[in-house]
Structure formats: C-alpha cells, structure tokens
Scaffold this active site. Structure first.
Site, PDB file in Angstrom:
ATOM      1  N   ILE A  23       0.848  -1.217   0.000  1.00 29.05           N
ATOM      2  CA  ILE A  23       0.000   0.000   0.000  1.00 29.05           C
ATOM      3  C   ILE A  23       0.870   1.247   0.000  1.00 29.05           C
ATOM      4  O   ILE A  23       0.551   2.245  -0.615  1.00 29.05           O
ATOM      5  CB  ILE A  23      -0.880   0.099   1.273  1.00 29.05           C
ATOM      6  CG1 ILE A  23      -1.611  -1.182   1.600  1.00 29.05           C
ATOM      7  CG2 ILE A  23      -1.849   1.257   1.165  1.00 29.05           C
ATOM      8  CD1 ILE A  23      -2.293  -1.111   2.980  1.00 29.05           C
ATOM      9  N   GLY A  24       1.950   1.216   0.749  1.00 26.73           N
ATOM     10  CA  GLY A  24       2.774   2.428   0.850  1.00 26.73           C
ATOM     11  C   GLY A  24       4.026   2.180   1.646  1.00 26.73           C
ATOM     12  O   GLY A  24       4.298   1.052   2.073  1.00 26.73           O
ATOM     13  N   GLY A  26       6.668   4.194   4.678  1.00 25.83           N
ATOM     14  CA  GLY A  26       6.923   5.327   5.570  1.00 25.83           C
ATOM     15  C   GLY A  26       8.321   5.254   6.132  1.00 25.83           C
ATOM     16  O   GLY A  26       9.143   4.472   5.648  1.00 25.83           O
ATOM     17  N   GLY A  29       9.142   1.590   7.502  1.00 23.86           N
ATOM     18  CA  GLY A  29       9.094   0.414   6.642  1.00 23.86           C
ATOM     19  C   GLY A  29       7.918   0.473   5.687  1.00 23.86           C
ATOM     20  O   GLY A  29       7.294   1.524   5.509  1.00 23.86           O
ATOM     21  N   GLU A  30       7.603  -0.687   5.081  1.00 20.78           N
ATOM     22  CA  GLU A  30       6.517  -0.733   4.092  1.00 20.78           C
ATOM     23  C   GLU A  30       5.210  -1.188   4.744  1.00 20.78           C
ATOM     24  O   GLU A  30       5.220  -1.885   5.757  1.00 20.78           O
ATOM     25  CB  GLU A  30       6.889  -1.723   2.990  1.00 20.78           C
ATOM     26  CG  GLU A  30       8.047  -1.244   2.125  1.00 20.78           C
ATOM     27  CD  GLU A  30       8.475  -2.318   1.148  1.00 20.78           C
ATOM     28  OE1 GLU A  30       8.429  -2.070  -0.060  1.00 20.78           O
ATOM     29  OE2 GLU A  30       8.842  -3.412   1.617  1.00 20.78           O
ATOM     30  N   LYS A  44       2.179  -3.775   8.820  1.00 26.94           N
ATOM     31  CA  LYS A  44       3.272  -2.794   8.775  1.00 26.94           C
ATOM     32  C   LYS A  44       4.581  -3.506   9.066  1.00 26.94           C
ATOM     33  O   LYS A  44       4.738  -4.112  10.136  1.00 26.94           O
ATOM     34  CB  LYS A  44       3.015  -1.670   9.783  1.00 26.94           C
ATOM     35  CG  LYS A  44       1.701  -0.944   9.499  1.00 26.94           C
ATOM     36  CD  LYS A  44       1.608   0.390  10.189  1.00 26.94           C
ATOM     37  CE  LYS A  44       2.392   1.446   9.486  1.00 26.94           C
ATOM     38  NZ  LYS A  44       2.111   2.803   9.927  1.00 26.94           N
ATOM     39  N   ASP A 141       4.120  13.205  16.194  1.00 30.77           N
ATOM     40  CA  ASP A 141       4.287  13.275  14.736  1.00 30.77           C
ATOM     41  C   ASP A 141       2.911  13.309  14.071  1.00 30.77           C
ATOM     42  O   ASP A 141       2.629  12.524  13.162  1.00 30.77           O
ATOM     43  CB  ASP A 141       5.115  12.072  14.256  1.00 30.77           C
ATOM     44  CG  ASP A 141       5.587  12.239  12.818  1.00 30.77           C
ATOM     45  OD1 ASP A 141       5.640  13.389  12.340  1.00 30.77           O
ATOM     46  OD2 ASP A 141       5.898  11.224  12.171  1.00 30.77           O
TER      47      ASP A 141
END
Ligand SMILES: Nc1ncnc2c1ncn2[C@@H]1O[C@H](COP(=O)(O)OP(=O)(O)OP(=O)(O)O)[C@@H](O)[C@H]1O
Length: 296
Positions: A23-24, A26, A29-30, A44, A141
């Site tokens: 999906i993405g 950060g 990690g992925e 995650k 964050d």
C-alpha cells in the site's frame, strides 16, 4: 494500566505475506494489505535497521504494547504482532480511503462543513490519547499522513508514540531530536530541542486544520526544515486569507499555534470550540436557506 504488557501475538502462518499487496512506505518500513482470518487488514513491516537493533526493537514493542490497549472510534485499532516471523511485522485495521494527505492531494480545499467534521474527528482521537492514564500519550508526529479515513468517512489517528524511537528523555522532560517527527508540522519548542509537553500535538493539529481549508501545505517553495526554522526563530505562521477561513476558525488557529505552549488550548477545549463553530455554521446555513424561501 500496564504499558509493559506483551503485545498480542498472531502466528505468522495466519498471514500469507507472499500474497500481500503493497500500500505504501513510511519512515519505519513498508505497509501491505493482507488477509487475516478472512478479513482485510494492514501489515506494517519494520525496517531491518530498526528491527535488528535490540534497543530500538524493544522501544518499538513497548510502544505497540501501549497501542494495543487503546480503543477509540478515532484511533486506528492495533491488532497484534506477527509471532515467529523473521521480520518485525504488526497488524492494524485497514483504512480503505487512505490518508488525509491523499485526500487533500486529490480533492484540494475542503468545504467548511467537511473540514470542521474532520477536525473534530482528529481532536477527539487526540483528546483520548492526551487523557490516557496514568500518563498522557503524546503523538509527536501528527501529520496528514498519520490520519487515515475509513469507508464511512471517519478519520482515525495512527502511529502515535512511534517517533519516540529517535527521542531521548532527560530529567527535564522529553526532548525530540530534529529528525523526530515531520518538520512541516513541528512545534517551535521541538525544533529548538527544548523540553515539551502535550501541546506540541495541538500545534501540529493547527497546521493540519489550516491545510484542510487551504487544500494543502503553504510555503511549498521552501523546504520543511526552512519552514520549521522560521516558525521557531522568527515566529512565522502560515497566512490566513479572510475569504478562506471563517473568523472563528482563524481565532482557533491562532490559539493552537501560539508561540507559548501554555497558551494553546487542550484538545478538550478545541472539541468544545469546534462543536460551537459547527452548530453556528449549521444555523447560519439553515437561516440562509430560510431567507431564500421567503424571497421565492
Ligand atoms: N492502516 C492502514 N490502512 C490503510 N492504509 C494505510 C494504513 N497504514 C498506512 N497506510 C498507508 O501506507 C502509507 C505509509 O504509511 P506509514 O504509516 O508507514 O508512513 P507515513 O505515515 O506515510 O510516513 P511516516 O512513517 O514518515 O510517518 C500511508 O501514507 C498510508 O497511505
């Protein structure tokens, strides 16, 4: 409440990572969409540079242990850590509509009603974290990328506390390193590496609220670090054009990004203010509709 309780473990054989859809990605990690017990969830994966460092891994697992105790409609639900996996992977609920960052990129500026409703979702999730006992949970964050939307349109906050991995604590309180959190949403006291409290999240919230009315971040020509520097040392803040921002939203923004952290409202106060703004906006709309009827 014991934040040291171990994470709920899910046997790695229950999740086929070979079949996962990416999906993405950060800072940690992925992220993958996977199937767990017949349900779509997010997996995650944590970078091996973090997972192979015992101290960092331990801090990460402590944060996850805390996350698993949280239950709120505006907080992404943690599901468990994959057991016996050679990698560090954890599962959370999957939010189909992606992040607020994606939404703003696609739609641009939000209408007032939607922006207020989204702001209330974020503020309610954040208020829950800040009211956590025995210690408040500071997100550190809060950015549009860390706010996700479910299929029903509700926003949920995610990844709180994970930025602690790059953070030191001393006898005066928490200190965030410059590399912790996103510069664009960083409170001045964090950028200056001073001690900080819950109100750093209120500052970040203000910048997100500002972006929802604006359709994205301002000062795009400058780097995020330059922006954070000017906010910290020149007291610079994003512009508030009178036609984009209703007066009560402007007032709320100014309070939330106040240079003195003690002058910023709590999320409880922000929720009360937003509820009044929402009600006034609805009354105003109803009144306008009524006036139109009279004219007709
Ligand atoms: N639970 C989830 N459901 C659906 N999509 C998700 C979920 N978690 C993350 N994503 C997607 O994966 C992307 C990467 O997420 P991740 O949390 O790893 O990093 P990030 O928040 O974008 O950046 P950073 O790690 O720097 O904060 C997000 O932008 C989001 O679109």
């Amino acid at each position: 409440m014991d934040s040291q309780a171990p994470c709920f473990e899910i046997d790695h054989s229950e999740v086929d990572m070979e079949e996962a859809t990416r999906i993405g990605e950060g800072a940690y990690g992925e992220v993958f969409l996977v199937n767990w017990r017949g349900t779509e969830v997010a997996a995650k994966t944590i970078r091996s540079t973090i997972a192979s460092n015992p101290k960092a891994k331990n801090t990460f697992l402590k944060e996850l242990a805390l996350w698993q105790q949280l239950r709120h409609p505006n907080i992404v639900q943690f599901l468990g850590v994959l057991k016996h996996s050679d990698r560090l992977i954890f599962l959370t609920e999957y939010l189909r509509n992606g992040s607020l960052y994606d939404i703003l990129k696609k739609k641009g500026r939000l209408d007032t009603k939607t922006a207020i409703s989204y702001a209330l979702d974020i503020a309610r999730g954040m208020n829950y974290l800040h009211q956590h006992n025995p210690h408040a949970i500071i997100h550190r964050d809060l950015t549009p990328r860390n706010v996700l939307q479910d299929e029903a349109g509700r926003l949920k906050v995610t990844d709180f506390g994970l930025s602690k991995i790059a953070q030191e604590k001393d006898s005066y309180g928490y200190k965030m390193t410059g590399g912790t959190g996103s510069y664009r949403y960083m409170a001045p006291e964090v950028y200056r590496r001073e001690s900080y409290g819950k109100s750093v999240d209120v500052f970040s919230f203000a910048l997100i609220l500002h972006e929802m009315f604006q359709g994205g971040p301002s000062n795009r020509a400058e780097t995020a670090e330059q922006i954070a520097d000017k906010r910290a040392y020149e007291d610079s803040r994003p512009p508030l054009s009178s036609f984009l921002y209703p007066e009560p939203i402007k007032m709320l923004l100014k309070e939330c990004w106040h240079k003195n952290p003690d002058c910023r409202p709590t999320f409880g106060e922000i929720i009360s203010q937003l509820e009044v703004i929402e009600q006034d906006f609805q009354n105003e709309k109803a009144m306008k509709a009524c006036c139109c009827c009279v004219v007709l």
